[in-house]
Write a protein that holds these residues in place. Structure first.
Motif, PDB file in Angstrom:
ATOM      1  N   VAL A  95       0.816  -1.214   0.000  1.00 27.39           N
ATOM      2  CA  VAL A  95       0.000   0.000   0.000  1.00 27.39           C
ATOM      3  C   VAL A  95       0.853   1.268   0.000  1.00 27.39           C
ATOM      4  O   VAL A  95       0.362   2.349  -0.290  1.00 27.39           O
ATOM      5  N   ARG A  96       2.127   1.163   0.330  1.00 21.88           N
ATOM      6  CA  ARG A  96       3.023   2.318   0.308  1.00 21.88           C
ATOM      7  C   ARG A  96       4.465   1.818   0.264  1.00 21.88           C
ATOM      8  O   ARG A  96       4.733   0.649   0.528  1.00 21.88           O
ATOM      9  N   LEU A  97       5.370   2.711  -0.075  1.00 22.04           N
ATOM     10  CA  LEU A  97       6.789   2.377  -0.116  1.00 22.04           C
ATOM     11  C   LEU A  97       7.441   2.706   1.224  1.00 22.04           C
ATOM     12  O   LEU A  97       6.962   3.554   1.975  1.00 22.04           O
ATOM     13  N   ARG A  98       8.528   2.038   1.499  1.00 22.23           N
ATOM     14  CA  ARG A  98       9.263   2.336   2.724  1.00 22.23           C
ATOM     15  C   ARG A  98      10.067   3.614   2.514  1.00 22.23           C
ATOM     16  O   ARG A  98      10.864   3.722   1.584  1.00 22.23           O
ATOM     17  N   PRO A  99       9.905   4.595   3.391  1.00 20.21           N
ATOM     18  CA  PRO A  99      10.669   5.837   3.232  1.00 20.21           C
ATOM     19  C   PRO A  99      12.136   5.638   3.608  1.00 20.21           C
ATOM     20  O   PRO A  99      12.509   4.668   4.268  1.00 20.21           O
ATOM     21  N   GLU A 100      12.949   6.587   3.198  1.00 19.91           N
ATOM     22  CA  GLU A 100      14.336   6.647   3.646  1.00 19.91           C
ATOM     23  C   GLU A 100      14.391   7.593   4.848  1.00 19.91           C
ATOM     24  O   GLU A 100      13.638   8.567   4.930  1.00 19.91           O
TER      25      GLU A 100
ATOM     26  N   ARG B  30      18.198   0.866   7.690  1.00 19.49           N
ATOM     27  CA  ARG B  30      18.087  -0.261   6.770  1.00 19.49           C
ATOM     28  C   ARG B  30      19.283  -1.210   6.846  1.00 19.49           C
ATOM     29  O   ARG B  30      19.376  -2.177   6.091  1.00 19.49           O
ATOM     30  N   LYS B  31      20.210  -0.966   7.753  1.00 21.20           N
ATOM     31  CA  LYS B  31      21.337  -1.870   7.918  1.00 21.20           C
ATOM     32  C   LYS B  31      20.878  -3.157   8.587  1.00 21.20           C
ATOM     33  O   LYS B  31      20.052  -3.134   9.499  1.00 21.20           O
ATOM     34  N   VAL B  32      21.383  -4.297   8.128  1.00 19.83           N
ATOM     35  CA  VAL B  32      21.042  -5.577   8.738  1.00 19.83           C
ATOM     36  C   VAL B  32      21.618  -5.595  10.151  1.00 19.83           C
ATOM     37  O   VAL B  32      22.817  -5.457  10.344  1.00 19.83           O
ATOM     38  N   ASP B  33      20.757  -5.750  11.152  1.00 22.23           N
ATOM     39  CA  ASP B  33      21.208  -5.653  12.544  1.00 22.23           C
ATOM     40  C   ASP B  33      20.937  -6.930  13.325  1.00 22.23           C
ATOM     41  O   ASP B  33      20.809  -6.905  14.538  1.00 22.23           O
TER      42      ASP B  33
ATOM     43  N   VAL C  54      10.719  -6.603   9.701  1.00 23.90           N
ATOM     44  CA  VAL C  54       9.380  -6.552  10.293  1.00 23.90           C
ATOM     45  C   VAL C  54       8.773  -5.164  10.124  1.00 23.90           C
ATOM     46  O   VAL C  54       7.606  -5.018   9.747  1.00 23.90           O
ATOM     47  N   PHE C  55       9.562  -4.135  10.379  1.00 20.82           N
ATOM     48  CA  PHE C  55       9.074  -2.763  10.223  1.00 20.82           C
ATOM     49  C   PHE C  55       8.596  -2.500   8.803  1.00 20.82           C
ATOM     50  O   PHE C  55       7.498  -1.969   8.582  1.00 20.82           O
ATOM     51  N   SER C  56       9.412  -2.872   7.810  1.00 25.98           N
ATOM     52  CA  SER C  56       9.054  -2.618   6.418  1.00 25.98           C
ATOM     53  C   SER C  56       7.794  -3.372   6.017  1.00 25.98           C
ATOM     54  O   SER C  56       6.942  -2.841   5.296  1.00 25.98           O
TER      55      SER C  56
ATOM     56  N   LEU D 146       5.294  -4.309   7.958  1.00 27.57           N
ATOM     57  CA  LEU D 146       4.122  -3.692   8.594  1.00 27.57           C
ATOM     58  C   LEU D 146       3.771  -2.356   7.941  1.00 27.57           C
ATOM     59  O   LEU D 146       2.603  -2.071   7.655  1.00 27.57           O
ATOM     60  N   PHE D 147       4.775  -1.538   7.693  1.00 26.60           N
ATOM     61  CA  PHE D 147       4.508  -0.188   7.194  1.00 26.60           C
ATOM     62  C   PHE D 147       4.085  -0.176   5.731  1.00 26.60           C
ATOM     63  O   PHE D 147       3.288   0.676   5.321  1.00 26.60           O
ATOM     64  N   THR D 148       4.578  -1.105   4.934  1.00 30.77           N
ATOM     65  CA  THR D 148       4.282  -1.076   3.505  1.00 30.77           C
ATOM     66  C   THR D 148       3.070  -1.913   3.103  1.00 30.77           C
ATOM     67  O   THR D 148       2.578  -1.763   1.991  1.00 30.77           O
ATOM     68  N   HIS D 149       2.576  -2.794   4.005  1.00 33.32           N
ATOM     69  CA  HIS D 149       1.485  -3.683   3.609  1.00 33.32           C
ATOM     70  C   HIS D 149       0.232  -3.555   4.478  1.00 33.32           C
ATOM     71  O   HIS D 149      -0.748  -4.238   4.224  1.00 33.32           O
ATOM     72  N   TRP D 150       0.257  -2.685   5.464  1.00 36.24           N
ATOM     73  CA  TRP D 150      -0.932  -2.459   6.299  1.00 36.24           C
ATOM     74  C   TRP D 150      -1.407  -1.023   6.137  1.00 36.24           C
ATOM     75  O   TRP D 150      -0.636  -0.084   6.331  1.00 36.24           O
ATOM     76  N   GLU D 151      -2.686  -0.861   5.774  1.00 30.34           N
ATOM     77  CA  GLU D 151      -3.266   0.487   5.744  1.00 30.34           C
ATOM     78  C   GLU D 151      -3.244   1.097   7.139  1.00 30.34           C
ATOM     79  O   GLU D 151      -2.857   2.246   7.331  1.00 30.34           O
ATOM     80  N   GLU D 152      -3.674   0.311   8.112  1.00 31.29           N
ATOM     81  CA  GLU D 152      -3.609   0.672   9.521  1.00 31.29           C
ATOM     82  C   GLU D 152      -2.817  -0.417  10.234  1.00 31.29           C
ATOM     83  O   GLU D 152      -3.019  -1.599   9.961  1.00 31.29           O
ATOM     84  N   PRO D 153      -1.929  -0.047  11.148  1.00 35.42           N
ATOM     85  CA  PRO D 153      -1.094  -1.072  11.787  1.00 35.42           C
ATOM     86  C   PRO D 153      -1.910  -1.969  12.702  1.00 35.42           C
ATOM     87  O   PRO D 153      -2.979  -1.571  13.191  1.00 35.42           O
TER      88      PRO D 153
END
Length: 210
Positions: free
Chosen positions: A4-9, A17-20, A75-77, A79-86
């Motif tokens: 539903v949206r792109l992940r912002p920078e 966005r670093k693998v942690d 997980v963040f990406s 949730l934020f890019t595929h849920w209209e509401e979290p």
């Protein structure tokens, strides 16, 4: 779930966005004081595996391939890019670190979301506040009956296809996993429908009095 949206920078956040996955130490992750270590992932020549999102009744909502190792950004990406509401509640084995990561980037979006650690993994979080544990919400009617280990059970099901996936190209592996999870979800829904039908009391039909 469709995107539903792109992940912002977030250019002002160092290491965004670093693998942690393997950097949580005894000094804490981002200052939150968690002493539990992320597991090491990845075998030479293979990707970091799959990450799947599960409902409490073990129906899979979606998955994606992890290039190197699972981290909070995965997980963040998702949730934020595929849920209209979290979601109102997110249950994750490193929810303590995930909450910090999400609120630092999108506080308005996640303002009403609770991040909780499932009962299975909570024992290792010796420095985390009990407010992070789902076991602390036994009096909450919305959480007291939730199967917090649904993701572990679902991921155990994915282990059945681990070996054949290791011999496939990424494109074929994605098709294979999608097919497998589609069948999995169908079987889960059929099982739930049968369970609900069995739990519904039957009433004998009677003729109205004359």
């Amino acid at each position: 779930l469709p995107r539903v949206r792109l992940r912002p920078e977030y250019p002002h956040l160092p290491g965004d966005r670093k693998v942690d996955r393997s950097v949580v130490t005894e000094t804490g992750a981002g200052g939150i004081g968690c002493s539990k270590f992320y597991e090491a992932y990845g075998i030479k020549g293979q990707t970091g595996g799959l990450m799947a999102a599960w409902r409490p009744h073990m129906v899979c909502l979606g998955f994606h391939c992890i290039p190197k190792g699972e981290g909070r950004n995965d997980v963040f990406s998702a949730l934020f890019t595929h849920w209209e509401e979290p979601p109102k509640t997110v249950i994750y084995d490193f929810a303590c670190a995930l909450a910090h990561y999400c609120m630092l980037r999108e506080p308005k979006f996640f303002r009403n979301t609770r991040f909780l650690i499932d009962g299975f993994h909570a024992k290792g979080h010796t420095r985390c506040s009990r407010c992070c544990f789902i076991s602390s919400y036994k009096r909450d009617s919305a959480l007291c009956s939730v199967n917090s280990s649904a993701a572990e059970c679902g991921n155990r099901g994915l282990l059945k296809i681990r070996r054949p996936l290791s011999y496939m190209s990424q494109r074929r592996a994605i098709v294979y996993v999608h097919t497998y999870l589609s069948v999995w979800n169908r079987e889960r829904r059929i099982a739930m429908a049968k369970a609900n039908a069995a739990a519904t009391p039957a009433f004998a039909a009677s003729s109205p009095p004359s």
